[in-house]
Design a protein around this motif. Structure first.
Motif, PDB file in Angstrom:
ATOM      1  N   UNK A 288      19.499  22.062  -1.179  1.00  0.00           N
ATOM      2  CA  UNK A 288      20.282  23.109  -1.838  1.00  0.00           C
ATOM      3  C   UNK A 288      20.003  24.481  -1.232  1.00  0.00           C
ATOM      4  N   UNK A 289      18.788  24.684  -0.712  1.00  0.00           N
ATOM      5  CA  UNK A 289      18.458  25.961  -0.071  1.00  0.00           C
ATOM      6  C   UNK A 289      19.167  26.104   1.269  1.00  0.00           C
ATOM      7  N   UNK A 290      19.682  25.020   1.794  1.00  0.00           N
ATOM      8  CA  UNK A 290      20.558  25.068   2.953  1.00  0.00           C
ATOM      9  C   UNK A 290      19.956  25.595   4.239  1.00  0.00           C
ATOM     10  N   UNK A 291      18.692  25.330   4.472  1.00  0.00           N
ATOM     11  CA  UNK A 291      18.079  25.782   5.716  1.00  0.00           C
ATOM     12  C   UNK A 291      17.759  27.264   5.753  1.00  0.00           C
ATOM     13  N   UNK A 292      17.636  27.883   4.577  1.00  0.00           N
ATOM     14  CA  UNK A 292      17.321  29.317   4.514  1.00  0.00           C
ATOM     15  C   UNK A 292      16.037  29.614   5.283  1.00  0.00           C
ATOM     16  N   UNK A 293      16.050  30.710   6.024  1.00  0.00           N
ATOM     17  CA  UNK A 293      14.867  31.109   6.790  1.00  0.00           C
ATOM     18  C   UNK A 293      13.783  31.697   5.896  1.00  0.00           C
ATOM     19  N   UNK A 294      14.202  32.319   4.785  1.00  0.00           N
ATOM     20  CA  UNK A 294      13.264  32.912   3.821  1.00  0.00           C
ATOM     21  C   UNK A 294      13.701  32.499   2.423  1.00  0.00           C
ATOM     22  N   UNK A 295      12.756  32.002   1.635  1.00  0.00           N
ATOM     23  CA  UNK A 295      13.048  31.499   0.296  1.00  0.00           C
ATOM     24  C   UNK A 295      12.178  32.233  -0.714  1.00  0.00           C
ATOM     25  N   UNK A 296      12.808  32.778  -1.744  1.00  0.00           N
ATOM     26  CA  UNK A 296      12.077  33.427  -2.820  1.00  0.00           C
ATOM     27  C   UNK A 296      11.506  32.394  -3.769  1.00  0.00           C
ATOM     28  N   UNK A 297      10.268  32.601  -4.190  1.00  0.00           N
ATOM     29  CA  UNK A 297       9.595  31.709  -5.131  1.00  0.00           C
ATOM     30  C   UNK A 297       8.881  32.537  -6.191  1.00  0.00           C
ATOM     31  N   UNK A 298       8.454  31.870  -7.233  1.00  0.00           N
ATOM     32  CA  UNK A 298       7.665  32.497  -8.289  1.00  0.00           C
ATOM     33  C   UNK A 298       6.184  32.234  -7.996  1.00  0.00           C
TER      34      UNK A 298
ATOM     35  N   UNK B 114      15.424  40.189   1.223  1.00  0.00           N
ATOM     36  CA  UNK B 114      15.881  39.493   2.427  1.00  0.00           C
ATOM     37  C   UNK B 114      15.584  37.994   2.349  1.00  0.00           C
ATOM     38  N   UNK B 115      15.952  37.396   1.223  1.00  0.00           N
ATOM     39  CA  UNK B 115      15.833  35.944   1.077  1.00  0.00           C
ATOM     40  C   UNK B 115      17.230  35.357   0.885  1.00  0.00           C
ATOM     41  N   UNK B 116      17.462  34.214   1.498  1.00  0.00           N
ATOM     42  CA  UNK B 116      18.772  33.565   1.421  1.00  0.00           C
ATOM     43  C   UNK B 116      18.862  32.571   0.273  1.00  0.00           C
ATOM     44  N   UNK B 117      17.725  32.246  -0.326  1.00  0.00           N
ATOM     45  CA  UNK B 117      17.701  31.323  -1.469  1.00  0.00           C
ATOM     46  C   UNK B 117      16.494  31.655  -2.332  1.00  0.00           C
ATOM     47  N   UNK B 118      16.617  31.320  -3.599  1.00  0.00           N
ATOM     48  CA  UNK B 118      15.509  31.447  -4.543  1.00  0.00           C
ATOM     49  C   UNK B 118      15.303  30.091  -5.195  1.00  0.00           C
ATOM     50  N   UNK B 119      14.044  29.699  -5.332  1.00  0.00           N
ATOM     51  CA  UNK B 119      13.699  28.463  -6.027  1.00  0.00           C
ATOM     52  C   UNK B 119      12.892  28.836  -7.258  1.00  0.00           C
ATOM     53  N   UNK B 120      13.483  28.614  -8.418  1.00  0.00           N
ATOM     54  CA  UNK B 120      12.768  28.829  -9.677  1.00  0.00           C
ATOM     55  C   UNK B 120      12.170  27.508 -10.131  1.00  0.00           C
ATOM     56  N   UNK B 121      10.949  27.571 -10.632  1.00  0.00           N
ATOM     57  CA  UNK B 121      10.288  26.395 -11.196  1.00  0.00           C
ATOM     58  C   UNK B 121       9.808  26.648 -12.619  1.00  0.00           C
ATOM     59  N   UNK B 122       9.916  27.872 -13.096  1.00  0.00           N
ATOM     60  CA  UNK B 122       9.418  28.198 -14.435  1.00  0.00           C
ATOM     61  C   UNK B 122      10.505  28.031 -15.489  1.00  0.00           C
TER      62      UNK B 122
END
Length: 165
Positions: A117-127, A43-51
């Motif tokens: 870029x995440x566009x105001x997502x309420x929940x963001x996936x991260x590593x 239930x995430x609207x965006x994911x931010x990868x940093x690895x």
């Protein structure tokens, strides 16, 4: 003296032609489809990868940080690498997705670009196993009330599933 706040925070640069990547476009589409299933389950609207490993796996772009952050933001409709202004158009040429270049003219332009870029997502996936505490704080500050959800173990499990390629 020029006011630095007037300078751009980010820009795009499609400098040259795309090059052949380690895997086919279909393989990258398969990987993105699997990631988007993970996103829906979490239930995430965006994911931010940093690895380096997830950015390379999902986009084909392998970077050398030179002390600057690199990232990739994936939403249900788009995937974009976020890179510093040291590689010009190379990240776009060497990835399966779009690219936005952030500038160093203002502090935290990387995180502002990611948040945009995440566009105001309420929940963001991260590593959670890669994002530093300082990075987590900067991302939280840039995205405001967005909740950060650790999806590292799910993306690792997805990387374990090998295709014919």
């Amino acid at each position: 003296m020029t006011d630095l706040s007037d300078r751009p925070r980010n820009f795009t640069c499609h400098n040259g032609e795309r090059v052949a990547l380690p895997f086919s476009p279909d393989e990258y589409q398969r990987r993105m489809a699997a990631l988007r299933r993970i996103m829906a389950e979490a239930d995430v609207a965006a994911v931010v990868f940093t690895s380096m490993h997830n950015i390379a796996y999902y986009t084909g772009f392998l970077y050398c940080s030179f002390g600057r952050p690199f990232g990739c933001v994936v939403t249900p409709d788009a995937a974009t690498t976020v890179t510093p202004n040291i590689d010009a158009g190379q990240p776009w040429r060497r990835s399966h997705c779009d690219n936005v270049i952030y500038t160093d003219w203002q502090r935290d332009n990387f995180w502002r670009t990611v948040a945009g870029l995440a566009g105001g997502a309420a929940r963001i996936g991260v590593e959670g196993d890669h994002l530093t505490l300082a990075g987590r704080d900067a991302l939280a500050a840039a995205t405001g009330p967005a909740g950060l959800v650790d999806i590292a173990s799910r993306t690792m499990a997805a990387r374990l599933v090998k295709s014919a390629e």
